[in-house]
Scaffold this motif. Structure first.
Motif, PDB file in Angstrom:
ATOM      1  N   ARG A  39       0.825  -1.199   0.000  1.00 50.43           N
ATOM      2  CA  ARG A  39       0.000   0.000   0.000  1.00 50.43           C
ATOM      3  C   ARG A  39       0.865   1.258   0.000  1.00 50.43           C
ATOM      4  N   ALA A  40       1.956   1.241   0.760  1.00 51.69           N
ATOM      5  CA  ALA A  40       2.854   2.404   0.788  1.00 51.69           C
ATOM      6  C   ALA A  40       3.466   2.648  -0.589  1.00 51.69           C
ATOM      7  N   LEU A  41       3.880   1.580  -1.256  1.00 47.50           N
ATOM      8  CA  LEU A  41       4.422   1.714  -2.604  1.00 47.50           C
ATOM      9  C   LEU A  41       3.395   2.292  -3.562  1.00 47.50           C
ATOM     10  N   ASP A  42       2.172   1.781  -3.490  1.00 50.42           N
ATOM     11  CA  ASP A  42       1.134   2.224  -4.418  1.00 50.42           C
ATOM     12  C   ASP A  42       0.725   3.671  -4.157  1.00 50.42           C
ATOM     13  N   ASN A  43       0.689   4.081  -2.894  1.00 48.80           N
ATOM     14  CA  ASN A  43       0.349   5.469  -2.591  1.00 48.80           C
ATOM     15  C   ASN A  43       1.378   6.434  -3.177  1.00 48.80           C
ATOM     16  N   LEU A  44       2.663   6.094  -3.033  1.00 46.48           N
ATOM     17  CA  LEU A  44       3.708   6.925  -3.619  1.00 46.48           C
ATOM     18  C   LEU A  44       3.612   6.898  -5.148  1.00 46.48           C
ATOM     19  N   ILE A  65       5.727   3.291 -12.297  1.00 47.19           N
ATOM     20  CA  ILE A  65       5.607   1.930 -12.819  1.00 47.19           C
ATOM     21  C   ILE A  65       6.496   0.964 -12.040  1.00 47.19           C
ATOM     22  N   GLN A  66       7.715   1.381 -11.732  1.00 50.17           N
ATOM     23  CA  GLN A  66       8.619   0.522 -10.962  1.00 50.17           C
ATOM     24  C   GLN A  66       8.033   0.195  -9.592  1.00 50.17           C
ATOM     25  N   LEU A  67       7.476   1.220  -8.933  1.00 50.92           N
ATOM     26  CA  LEU A  67       6.878   1.003  -7.608  1.00 50.92           C
ATOM     27  C   LEU A  67       5.682   0.068  -7.690  1.00 50.92           C
ATOM     28  N   ARG A  68       4.869   0.250  -8.720  1.00 52.97           N
ATOM     29  CA  ARG A  68       3.666  -0.578  -8.838  1.00 52.97           C
ATOM     30  C   ARG A  68       4.001  -2.009  -9.248  1.00 52.97           C
ATOM     31  N   ARG A  69       5.079  -2.186  -9.990  1.00 51.34           N
ATOM     32  CA  ARG A  69       5.514  -3.558 -10.279  1.00 51.34           C
ATOM     33  C   ARG A  69       5.875  -4.282  -8.973  1.00 51.34           C
ATOM     34  N   GLU A  70       6.572  -3.589  -8.105  1.00 51.53           N
ATOM     35  CA  GLU A  70       6.942  -4.209  -6.836  1.00 51.53           C
ATOM     36  C   GLU A  70       5.701  -4.515  -6.006  1.00 51.53           C
ATOM     37  N   ALA A  71       4.736  -3.583  -6.013  1.00 47.26           N
ATOM     38  CA  ALA A  71       3.519  -3.816  -5.235  1.00 47.26           C
ATOM     39  C   ALA A  71       2.789  -5.067  -5.722  1.00 47.26           C
ATOM     40  N   VAL A  72       2.700  -5.229  -7.054  1.00 45.10           N
ATOM     41  CA  VAL A  72       2.047  -6.416  -7.612  1.00 45.10           C
ATOM     42  C   VAL A  72       2.818  -7.676  -7.230  1.00 45.10           C
ATOM     43  N   SER A  73       4.158  -7.599  -7.286  1.00 48.02           N
ATOM     44  CA  SER A  73       4.963  -8.781  -6.958  1.00 48.02           C
ATOM     45  C   SER A  73       4.795  -9.203  -5.509  1.00 48.02           C
ATOM     46  N   LEU A  74       4.422  -8.257  -4.635  1.00 44.78           N
ATOM     47  CA  LEU A  74       4.244  -8.569  -3.217  1.00 44.78           C
ATOM     48  C   LEU A  74       2.832  -9.072  -2.906  1.00 44.78           C
ATOM     49  N   CYS A  75       1.992  -9.128  -3.948  1.00 42.15           N
ATOM     50  CA  CYS A  75       0.606  -9.595  -3.758  1.00 42.15           C
ATOM     51  C   CYS A  75       0.335 -10.753  -4.705  1.00 42.15           C
TER      52      CYS A  75
END
Length: 837
Positions: A39-44, A65-75
């Motif tokens: 959630r922190a990654l996606d908010n940023l 995009i880089q942050l959201r890729r990481e968020a997806v990988s963590l879910c």
């Protein structure tokens, strides 16, 4: 392009530096493994994506995009928030597709939206959101590729979403707009008026649901305006076009000067004025349309693809209506293309960017034709040069000689040289990297590019460096004709002609009234067929079809030019001339033009190569650059590289290669350091090393021009191919001469003929000042006759203390082709061409 409304799961928020800083702090407080890190990654990421929409910084979007890729990988699958993060990553990828035009971004976004929809089955409370977003992405792909299934499915998705958003639903206005957009898009493809009428009704309903302060109200205004324009072209009802113009004006009044939505308002306002001009013929409407073309082309919040499309449309309308702004429109296209291509971090992706726009390939010659019609020949030369060879021009910036700058400011020269080296390293192909790594590389590349731009700006502030690395002026380009005139061949849809750039004075224009672009395309196709036919004929049989074609080239193209060279410029026979063909001219052997007729009262009429020593140059700048690099010469070293036994599946054995290498080795003066690489030693690495370590090269092997990806054009070695990309990445400033005894080494690709992307040009770019290449397939059993005669002429007398001189190569080739007339068939004599000094 009209605007659809994508759905986000989280509300828009403040995008100030402080707000972004606080969200970065939150990310740092949620290390890997923390339950709230996604959630922190996606908010940023969301805030950075919003700031991109407001200010247009592509770095913000890449980071998002880089942050959201990481968020997806963590879910992983089954995670409660996976659908949310999939949607948001797809949204950012869609933004980047709209800004940069990379097809892979759109395809990935659609895949993510598809997965998101599967996670919202029928009956899900929020199913309308993935339906809307997937539908919008399908519209984008339909606009790009034209697959009717995409737009049909998009309409079906939006109709389903609308059933989930009955009157009173908070997102009903979004789905109404998106369904209208899809119907309107299909109308423009299939011309079904019912689609358009329904779209207008839906746009009106969507607009009624938006308050005056609604953030997307302006988009609804321009979308409705665009549809009313379309209906006016069908019905000629004045109230439709009046309302369309007023809607766009209303949207502009409500928007700040740098609001992203202004581009859409400019775009559709110019469309409305154009439509009304075509009906009412009021010149004021055309002027208003042109002004809105201008405003849309320069609006900074839009990505380069949208602005380039606008500028291309501006060119078309200005030409169609013979408007005074046409040259300005061409210039705008070149500037936008230059900036767009420079944002790409790899050589291959630059070509992809350059070929993505329909009709753009003819811009250089069309711009030159426009300047000719305006009686401005100097500008015609400048424009055709600026628009051609952009791939080489951009790469050449990183190899600019810095001697003069070093004298004026050693610190700036050192700074730029360091940035050049870092950029050259960063611009590697990177095509096979995974998406996340490619995103990081692109961001790093753009940071370096901005630093490079800042350094260049600083240099231009110095006295005498105000035009440092700017497009060359006519005076700069005329230096290419220092040792003989350069003839530029313009093959435009508007006119075909030639411009002779003399050593001194003004350029000369020669219209070619009996030649059209269609004629040239037919001529090059006939040459291709004649060459193929000649390759299966015996050497003793006459080449009647080739003779007819070469006579046509002489009579309709070269004879008028020769008349000017002889009677106006008073050029002596035996002088050097350089040919600089464009577009369809690049596939025609101009140097071999021949009258092929004998008159009873005198000897045979001379052909072009009887009169002058012909060379080619990809661009005038390439010739100027090669001449500048000739100032530094070192003791010559000569390497012969041959591969007559390529690996399995890489082509037939070339039985004459070894004897050709022996022949060349014997003819090279003993004063030169001579080496030979062949057989197992003629590998990709071995050949590259030899190119770097020697000033003179003779290369005998299979050569192949890749018609779809010219940077993969290659020489066939024992192990791996030696590609054009391999060669381009080498910088060999002391190199002088290369003889490419291989097939297809001096012919470009069909998609971008004016980029002149072929093996011979690649060697010239890397540092070889004088190159002999081939236009089509070479028969190795007869090529050795040309090779022998060439080197005999080139090195004649050197055993007595002469100096190896690559500037004699064109003369030596001319003498060689005359010497082997009885031994070598016509198509094999004329296959060899000289490029460079």
């Amino acid at each position: 392009m009209r605007r659809g409304f994508a759905s986000q799961y989280i509300r828009l928020e403040d995008t100030s530096d402080e707000g972004i800083h606080l969200r970065r702090v939150v990310v740092e407080l949620c290390p890997l493994g923390h339950q709230h890190r996604p959630r922190a990654l996606d908010n940023l990421a969301r805030i950075l994506a919003l700031r991109f929409q407001q200010h247009g910084s592509i770095d913000d979007l890449d980071t998002s995009i880089q942050l959201r890729r990481e968020a997806v990988s963590l879910c992983p699958e089954g995670h409660a928030d996976r659908a949310c993060y999939l949607n948001n990553l797809a949204l950012s990828l869609t933004y980047r597709f709209n800004d940069q035009g990379k097809p892979n971004d759109l395809d990935e976004a659609i895949s993510l939206y598809e997965e998101g929809l599967r996670l919202h089955p029928v009956g899900h409370q929020y199913r309308d959101t993935p339906l809307d977003n997937l539908g919008l992405a399908l519209i984008s792909r339909f606009n790009k590729r034209g697959d009717i299934e995409d737009i049909t499915r998009a309409i079906s998705l939006f109709r389903e979403a609308l059933t989930l958003c009955p009157p009173g639903h908070p997102r009903r206005d979004i789905t109404l707009n998106n369904l209208a957009l899809a119907l309107d898009t299909r109308y423009r493809k299939l011309d079904v008026i019912e689609d358009l009428n329904e779209a207008i009704d839906l746009y009106r309903e969507s607009l009624r649901l938006k308050r005056r302060d609604h953030p997307e109200r302006n988009s609804s205004l321009v979308n409705l305006s665009a549809s009313l324009c379309s209906r006016f072209t069908q019905t000629r009802e004045n109230e439709d076009i009046e309302e369309a113009i007023n809607l766009c004006r209303e949207s502009l009044v409500a928007l700040s000067s740098l609001h992203p939505g202004r581009w859409f308002s400019y775009r559709w306002l110019k469309a409305a004025y154009l439509v009304r001009y075509r009906v009412l013929r009021n010149p004021a409407d055309l002027s208003r349309a042109i002004e809105n073309f201008r405003l849309a082309s320069v609006h900074p919040t839009q990505g380069f693809p949208n602005r380039i499309q606008t500028a291309l449309h501006w060119v078309t309308e200005a030409e169609n209506h013979q408007h005074d702004s046409s040259l300005e429109a061409y210039q705008m296209c070149f500037e936008l293309f230059d900036s767009h291509v420079m944002t790409r971090s790899s050589i291959i992706s630059r070509r992809e960017a350059a070929t993505a726009f329909r009709g753009a390939q003819s811009l250089p010659v069309d711009a030159a034709s426009c300047a000719i019609r305006r009686h401005n020949l100097r500008q015609a030369v400048e424009l055709v040069e600026q628009g051609r060879g952009q791939q080489w021009s951009l790469a050449s910036r990183l190899r600019t000689p810095l001697e003069d700058l070093t004298s004026a400011s050693p610190q700036l020269a050192e700074k730029l040289l360091g940035l050049n080296m870092r950029l050259s390293h960063a611009q590697g192909s990177a095509g096979n990297a995974n998406p996340a790594a490619a995103d990081r590389a692109a961001t790093e590349y753009r940071i370096l590019t901005r630093q490079w731009d800042a350094a260049v700006t600083e240099i231009r502030d110095l006295k005498a460096f105000s035009r440092f690395l700017l497009p060359p002026s006519y005076e700069d380009l005329q230096a290419a004709a220092r040792q003989g005139p350069v003839i530029i061949f313009i093959a435009s849809q508007y006119s075909c002609s030639a411009i002779i750039v003399p050593t001194l004075g003004e350029p000369h224009h020669l219209p070619l009234p009996s030649v059209t672009l269609t004629d040239l395309n037919n001529l090059k196709d006939r040459f291709a067929r004649a060459i193929r036919h000649a390759s299966i004929m015996g050497p003793k049989l006459p080449r009647n079809d080739l003779i007819v074609l070469l006579r046509t080239v002489w009579e309709e193209i070269m004879l008028p030019i020769v008349n000017v060279l002889e009677h106006v410029l008073e050029l002596k026979h035996g002088s050097r001339i350089w040919l600089c063909p464009t577009a369809a001219f690049t596939s025609i052997p101009l140097h071999a033009a021949h009258p092929f007729q004998t008159r009873a009262d005198r000897s045979k009429e001379p052909c072009l190569e009887d009169l002058y020593i012909c060379s080619y140059t990809p661009t005038l700048s390439a010739l100027v650059r090669s001449r500048q690099m000739m100032k530094k010469r070192i003791t010559p070293s000569f390497v012969t590289i041959g591969q007559g036994q390529p690996g399995t599946g890489k082509g037939k054995a070339l039985l004459a290669v070894d004897s050709e290498l022996e022949l060349v080795h014997k003819l090279v003066p003993a004063t030169a350091n001579r080496t030979t690489i062949s057989g197992d030693a003629a590998t990709r690495a071995g050949a590259l090393k030899a190119l770097e370590e020697n000033t003179w090269v003779h290369l005998a092997c299979h050569g192949k021009q890749d018609p779809t990806q010219p940077y993969n054009s290659h020489f066939v070695m024992r192990d791996e191919h030696l590609t054009l990309l391999d060669i381009m990445e080498k910088h060999i400033p002391h190199a002088e001469f290369a003889f490419l005894s291989a097939c297809h080494t001096a012919v470009g690709d069909k998609e971008t003929p004016d980029e002149v992307i072929h093996l011979a040009a690649g060697l010239q770019f890397s540092g070889f000042k004088s190159v002999i290449g081939t236009l089509w397939e070479v028969d190795d059993s007869v090529a050795k006759h040309v090779v022998k005669a060439f080197y005999e002429n080139l090195f004649d007398g050197l055993e007595e203390g002469g100096v190896m001189d690559c500037t004699k190569a064109a003369w030596a080739l001319n003498r060689a082709t005359h010497a082997v007339k009885t031994k070598v068939p016509l198509e094999q004599r004329m296959v060899f061409v000289h490029i460079g000094v």
